[in-house]
Structure formats: C-alpha cells, structure tokens
Design an enzyme around this catalytic site. Structure first.
Site, PDB file in Angstrom:
ATOM      1  N   HIS A  56       0.793  -1.223   0.000  1.00  0.00           N
ATOM      2  CA  HIS A  56       0.000   0.000   0.000  1.00  0.00           C
ATOM      3  C   HIS A  56       0.832   1.283   0.000  1.00  0.00           C
ATOM      4  O   HIS A  56       0.273   2.374  -0.033  1.00  0.00           O
ATOM      5  CB  HIS A  56      -0.945  -0.005   1.204  1.00  0.00           C
ATOM      6  CG  HIS A  56      -1.965  -1.091   1.129  1.00  0.00           C
ATOM      7  ND1 HIS A  56      -1.923  -2.205   1.954  1.00  0.00           N
ATOM      8  CD2 HIS A  56      -3.035  -1.261   0.322  1.00  0.00           C
ATOM      9  CE1 HIS A  56      -2.942  -2.993   1.656  1.00  0.00           C
ATOM     10  NE2 HIS A  56      -3.628  -2.452   0.667  1.00  0.00           N
ATOM     11  N   HIS A  86      -2.614  -6.358  -5.880  1.00  0.00           N
ATOM     12  CA  HIS A  86      -2.805  -7.528  -5.032  1.00  0.00           C
ATOM     13  C   HIS A  86      -4.275  -7.931  -5.025  1.00  0.00           C
ATOM     14  O   HIS A  86      -5.147  -7.156  -5.382  1.00  0.00           O
ATOM     15  CB  HIS A  86      -2.288  -7.276  -3.612  1.00  0.00           C
ATOM     16  CG  HIS A  86      -2.923  -6.105  -2.934  1.00  0.00           C
ATOM     17  ND1 HIS A  86      -2.513  -4.812  -3.145  1.00  0.00           N
ATOM     18  CD2 HIS A  86      -3.944  -6.032  -2.050  1.00  0.00           C
ATOM     19  CE1 HIS A  86      -3.242  -3.977  -2.422  1.00  0.00           C
ATOM     20  NE2 HIS A  86      -4.124  -4.695  -1.750  1.00  0.00           N
ATOM     21  N   CYS A 111     -14.279  -5.414   3.776  1.00  0.00           N
ATOM     22  CA  CYS A 111     -13.272  -5.424   2.703  1.00  0.00           C
ATOM     23  C   CYS A 111     -11.987  -5.976   3.302  1.00  0.00           C
ATOM     24  O   CYS A 111     -11.616  -5.603   4.407  1.00  0.00           O
ATOM     25  CB  CYS A 111     -12.962  -4.021   2.208  1.00  0.00           C
ATOM     26  SG  CYS A 111     -14.352  -2.921   2.073  1.00  0.00           S
ATOM     27  N   HIS A 170      -8.423  -9.006   2.405  1.00  0.00           N
ATOM     28  CA  HIS A 170      -7.553  -9.753   1.498  1.00  0.00           C
ATOM     29  C   HIS A 170      -7.548 -11.234   1.868  1.00  0.00           C
ATOM     30  O   HIS A 170      -7.542 -11.561   3.051  1.00  0.00           O
ATOM     31  CB  HIS A 170      -6.120  -9.234   1.604  1.00  0.00           C
ATOM     32  CG  HIS A 170      -6.013  -7.755   1.523  1.00  0.00           C
ATOM     33  ND1 HIS A 170      -6.009  -6.959   2.648  1.00  0.00           N
ATOM     34  CD2 HIS A 170      -5.932  -6.926   0.456  1.00  0.00           C
ATOM     35  CE1 HIS A 170      -5.917  -5.685   2.267  1.00  0.00           C
ATOM     36  NE2 HIS A 170      -5.864  -5.641   0.958  1.00  0.00           N
ATOM     37  N   GLU A 188     -14.818  -9.613  11.319  1.00  0.00           N
ATOM     38  CA  GLU A 188     -15.039  -8.171  11.323  1.00  0.00           C
ATOM     39  C   GLU A 188     -16.441  -7.766  11.769  1.00  0.00           C
ATOM     40  O   GLU A 188     -16.608  -6.808  12.505  1.00  0.00           O
ATOM     41  CB  GLU A 188     -14.771  -7.622   9.915  1.00  0.00           C
ATOM     42  CG  GLU A 188     -14.596  -6.143   9.870  1.00  0.00           C
ATOM     43  CD  GLU A 188     -13.917  -5.674   8.606  1.00  0.00           C
ATOM     44  OE1 GLU A 188     -14.418  -4.711   8.017  1.00  0.00           O
ATOM     45  OE2 GLU A 188     -12.890  -6.264   8.207  1.00  0.00           O
ATOM     46  N   GLU A 209      -4.263   2.109  -2.744  1.00  0.00           N
ATOM     47  CA  GLU A 209      -4.875   0.794  -2.931  1.00  0.00           C
ATOM     48  C   GLU A 209      -4.777   0.477  -4.414  1.00  0.00           C
ATOM     49  O   GLU A 209      -5.191   1.290  -5.252  1.00  0.00           O
ATOM     50  CB  GLU A 209      -6.354   0.792  -2.533  1.00  0.00           C
ATOM     51  CG  GLU A 209      -6.604   0.736  -1.053  1.00  0.00           C
ATOM     52  CD  GLU A 209      -6.327  -0.619  -0.421  1.00  0.00           C
ATOM     53  OE1 GLU A 209      -5.756  -1.512  -1.077  1.00  0.00           O
ATOM     54  OE2 GLU A 209      -6.671  -0.780   0.753  1.00  0.00           O
ATOM     55  N   GLU A 219      -5.866  -2.858  -6.292  1.00  0.00           N
ATOM     56  CA  GLU A 219      -6.409  -4.182  -6.019  1.00  0.00           C
ATOM     57  C   GLU A 219      -7.132  -4.780  -7.214  1.00  0.00           C
ATOM     58  O   GLU A 219      -7.761  -4.075  -8.000  1.00  0.00           O
ATOM     59  CB  GLU A 219      -7.393  -4.111  -4.839  1.00  0.00           C
ATOM     60  CG  GLU A 219      -6.735  -3.712  -3.548  1.00  0.00           C
ATOM     61  CD  GLU A 219      -7.674  -3.717  -2.359  1.00  0.00           C
ATOM     62  OE1 GLU A 219      -7.175  -3.904  -1.242  1.00  0.00           O
ATOM     63  OE2 GLU A 219      -8.895  -3.529  -2.538  1.00  0.00           O
TER      64      GLU A 219
END
Length: 188
Positions: A35, A42, A77, A79, A97, A122, A124
């Site tokens: 980041h 990613h 959100c 990964h 979360e 970001e 992504e």
C-alpha cells in the site's frame, strides 16, 4: 449492540497475494509494502450485505486504519491469505469483522487504483460478493470499525451525491456497478 470484541485480525506484515491483471498469483508482499507509494497490485475482496428491507449495511472504518480511516464503506473489505480460497477468505473475514456467518454470492471482480493523500495507494484486483443478514446478526469488531448502520438505496445515493468525500473510493465504484447490474427495482 453486541460485538465480537476488539480482536486484532490483521497486521501490516501479513503477506498479501500479488497478482497480474489476469488474477494469476505472481508472489507475496507484506500488507504495508503493498500500500505504500503507488501501490502494488494484489488480490482483495469486498462484501455487500443487505437486510430483508433491501437496505445496505455500511461500516465506518476504524480511525486506526492506515488508508481511509473514519471513512464510510461497505460491510467488509479485506484480502485472502496465502493458501486460502476466496470463498474461505470472505467467510473468515466477515465473521472476524462483523460477527456474521451467512451464505455469500460472488458477483464480479475488477481492478482499481486509488491514492489516499500522500500516504499510500490501494491497487487491487477485487472480488465483489453479496449476502443477506439482519441487524441482530451483527456483532462488530471494534478494532476494525467505528460504527455501522443499514441505509436504504435512496439514502445511500443521496449521501454519495452530497458527501462523496466521506466514502471509500472502492465502495463508490462497487456500489455504482451493483446498483446498475445486480439490484432489482424493489431493492433500488
């Protein structure tokens, strides 16, 4: 409002999966490094949750977040981890979360890049998912989110028009596509 506590569920040194534009894995890199600066592409995911009334769940990101702290975003959100399928990842993180364990449906994926001030970026390849849950199922992790709420599509549209600076860039892009391609008229 009950919560899952303040469990730390990610770290800056956690390895993220680097991908090319075809979503082929090409390596790994610590989260913070992915980041910094111009960002490194990613794999990621984003989850939208709707209730029976068709309202969408929003969360306000923790003020401790490296990028977009305090901004409003969709339900979850994150990964995937190395060796984890995307389906395993979305269920793991939604439970960590928001305390929610539900079925999720994959919608689409897209690549985006968005810079945050002079702090980082970001970049992504993001898989977007959706599911249904009710307020009594939500037990937020206070380490990850400040607060949350369900709002109608109309209220969200009005707020995005009047206060776009309060929302994460990926959420705005994803919501536009979901509204256009996936919501029925009675949901929108």
């Amino acid at each position: 409002m009950s919560c899952v506590g303040e469990t730390v569920v990610s770290s800056d040194v956690e390895p993220l999966i680097l991908v090319n534009q075809n979503d082929d894995q090409i390596g790994q890199m610590p989260k913070r490094d992915c980041h910094l600066g111009d960002g490194v592409l990613h794999r990621a995911f984003s989850i939208f949750i709707f209730n029976a009334a068709g309202e969408v769940l929003l969360q306000q990101r923790s003020s401790q977040k490296f990028l977009w702290p305090g901004y409003w975003s969709n339900a979850c959100c994150s990964h995937p981890r190395a060796g984890e399928t995307m389906e395993e990842a979305v269920h793991r993180r939604l439970a960590q979360e928001m305390g929610i364990t539900i079925g999720l449906k994959y919608l689409y994926k897209f690549e985006y890049k968005a810079g945050y001030k002079d702090i980082g970026t970001e970049h992504e390849l993001c898989w977007v998912w959706a599911g249904h849950a009710e307020e009594d199922q939500i037990k937020p992790n206070r380490n990850e989110i400040e607060t949350w709420r369900f709002v109608s599509s109309k209220k969200l549209e009005d707020d995005l028009f009047n206060h776009p600076e309060q929302y994460t860039p990926w959420m705005k892009m994803e919501w536009h596509r979901i509204k256009q391609d996936f919501l029925t008229e009675n949901q929108g």
